[in-house]
Design a protein around this motif. Sequence first.
Motif, short mmCIF file in Angstrom:
data_model
loop_
_atom_site.label_atom_id
_atom_site.label_comp_id
_atom_site.label_asym_id
_atom_site.label_seq_id
_atom_site.Cartn_x
_atom_site.Cartn_y
_atom_site.Cartn_z
N VAL A 163 12.97 5.87 68.15
CA VAL A 163 13.81 6.32 67.43
C VAL A 163 13.64 6.76 65.70
N GLU A 164 13.50 7.74 65.27
CA GLU A 164 12.26 7.20 63.81
C GLU A 164 13.46 8.02 62.85
N ALA A 165 13.70 7.56 60.97
CA ALA A 165 13.65 8.57 60.12
C ALA A 165 13.13 9.78 60.06
N GLY A 166 12.87 10.87 60.20
CA GLY A 166 11.72 11.81 60.27
C GLY A 166 11.53 12.61 61.25
N ASP A 167 12.44 11.91 62.54
CA ASP A 167 12.05 12.47 63.53
C ASP A 167 13.22 14.00 64.14
N VAL A 168 13.01 14.65 64.92
CA VAL A 168 14.16 16.24 64.83
C VAL A 168 14.79 15.90 66.41
N MET A 169 15.87 16.05 65.91
CA MET A 169 16.74 16.28 67.58
C MET A 169 16.67 18.28 67.46
N GLU A 170 17.38 18.34 69.11
CA GLU A 170 17.03 19.02 69.31
C GLU A 170 18.53 19.42 70.25
N LEU A 171 19.42 19.97 69.78
CA LEU A 171 20.99 20.49 71.11
C LEU A 171 20.61 21.95 71.00
N GLY A 172 20.80 22.43 71.91
CA GLY A 172 20.48 23.49 72.24
C GLY A 172 19.53 24.28 71.21
N ASP A 173 19.68 25.50 70.43
CA ASP A 173 19.26 25.96 69.96
C ASP A 173 18.72 25.70 68.52
N GLU A 174 19.72 24.49 68.43
CA GLU A 174 19.77 23.81 67.04
C GLU A 174 18.28 22.54 66.71
N SER A 175 18.10 23.00 65.41
CA SER A 175 17.52 21.80 65.26
C SER A 175 17.60 20.70 63.92
N TYR A 176 17.92 19.47 63.95
CA TYR A 176 18.62 18.85 63.27
C TYR A 176 17.47 17.57 62.60
N ASP A 177 17.58 17.53 61.27
CA ASP A 177 16.26 15.94 60.92
C ASP A 177 16.99 15.25 61.63
N ILE A 178 16.91 14.05 61.39
CA ILE A 178 17.00 12.73 61.43
C ILE A 178 16.80 11.51 60.37
N LEU A 179 18.04 11.53 59.49
CA LEU A 179 17.88 10.77 58.35
C LEU A 179 17.77 9.01 58.35
N PHE A 180 18.51 8.86 59.36
CA PHE A 180 18.38 7.15 59.58
C PHE A 180 18.83 6.86 60.82
N VAL A 181 18.68 5.81 60.80
CA VAL A 181 18.38 5.27 62.11
C VAL A 181 18.79 3.88 62.21
N GLY A 182 19.87 3.42 62.77
CA GLY A 182 20.51 1.97 62.49
C GLY A 182 20.13 1.47 63.26
N GLY A 183 19.67 -0.08 62.58
CA GLY A 183 19.43 -1.19 63.76
C GLY A 183 19.55 -1.27 65.41
#
Length: 119
Positions: A50-70
Amino acid sequence: MEKLNATISELGNEWEMMKSENMVILFNEDSPQELRDISVVHDGAVSEIVEAGDVMELGDESYDILFVGGKANETLRELGHATFQFNGQSDSDLPGTICLEKKEIPSLEIGQKVIIKSN
């Protein structure tokens, strides 16, 4: 490409409290009982990093991933676990954290999908 395709199998008694803090804590079904109260438990496994720039979908909503911890990809792979913060930040001091755009977290239900995919 889908990196995580999971179905919610359990909502901890206190997950709504975490939601009010703009957080969702995911764990797979092997999670320790003492962590289930605050968690969204799922049946999935991560297939890709999983990387910044990916998208998470929860139910009907989408969220841009901005940061992924080490450590987030390691804990996702081993425990299906990460702390998702919907805070609009592009960094965190907590290595198991994934930051997403700041948007309201939807109500979640058992049987709903949690998907992470390349954008």
